[in-house]
Design a protein around this motif. Sequence first.
Motif, short mmCIF file in Angstrom:
data_model
loop_
_atom_site.label_atom_id
_atom_site.label_comp_id
_atom_site.label_asym_id
_atom_site.label_seq_id
_atom_site.Cartn_x
_atom_site.Cartn_y
_atom_site.Cartn_z
N UNK A 1 65.76 62.99 6.15
CA UNK A 1 66.21 64.38 6.03
C UNK A 1 65.22 65.29 6.75
N UNK A 2 65.75 66.15 7.63
CA UNK A 2 64.93 67.12 8.34
C UNK A 2 65.41 68.51 7.94
N UNK B 1 69.34 68.44 8.03
CA UNK B 1 70.02 67.40 8.82
C UNK B 1 69.67 66.04 8.27
N UNK B 2 70.59 65.08 8.48
CA UNK B 2 70.22 63.72 8.08
C UNK B 2 70.53 62.71 9.16
#
Lengths: 81, 134
Positions: free
Chosen positions: B48-49, B121-122
């Motif tokens: 995750x970001x 995001x992932x």
Amino acid sequence: MNIRVLLFAGLRERLHREEISLEVPAGTKVVQVLSSIFGDPAESAKISRSLLFAVNQNYVRSDATLNDGDELALIPPIAGG
Amino acid sequence: MILLTREKISLESVVNLLVPDPSCGAVVQFEGKVRNQNEGQSVQAIDYECYETMAQKELAAIVKTAKEKYRVPQIAVAHRLGRLACGETSLVVVAQSAHRQEGFEAVQYVIDQIKKKVPIWKKEIYEPGKEKWL
């Protein structure tokens, strides 16, 4: 004027950097920054269709005008949760 | 109460962020976990970001709207960042309200809005060397 462009996820990996500092003319719009990052107008138009944009952490449209010192984030499709 | 963290999160730790309120008869809880498969592919982990300064702002706005819209006095949200293995908790949303109905609706609303608006995001990690941003 100077702006900072933040890159995330696939876009960050593709360009091999998290942040780009750009010198742009006064009155530059978000959409115009894309062509200076991605070069080819057709490629930049294609990429921009999949992106959202934020200036100083607020969502904006691609025709928003930038100001000196702005932080522009290019936001690929999000996937939290 | 909003938490974006690289440390492990649990349902219990987020529920404990709520201040006990005797006028509330419901605590609705949602826990999202990393699934071991997606669209026919075996998933090993998820990265995750997050654009943290903006995510904090967006989450705060979502929680504020949810509290007003559903008249829910307290909502707590925690989202984990970094690499998560299958089965680990990625998201917890809890709502403490007078009755269950508004709590369920508020939790559903917060999750839906997170997926639409919060810059997280992932990247799914499959077998070694194979990965994809969703």
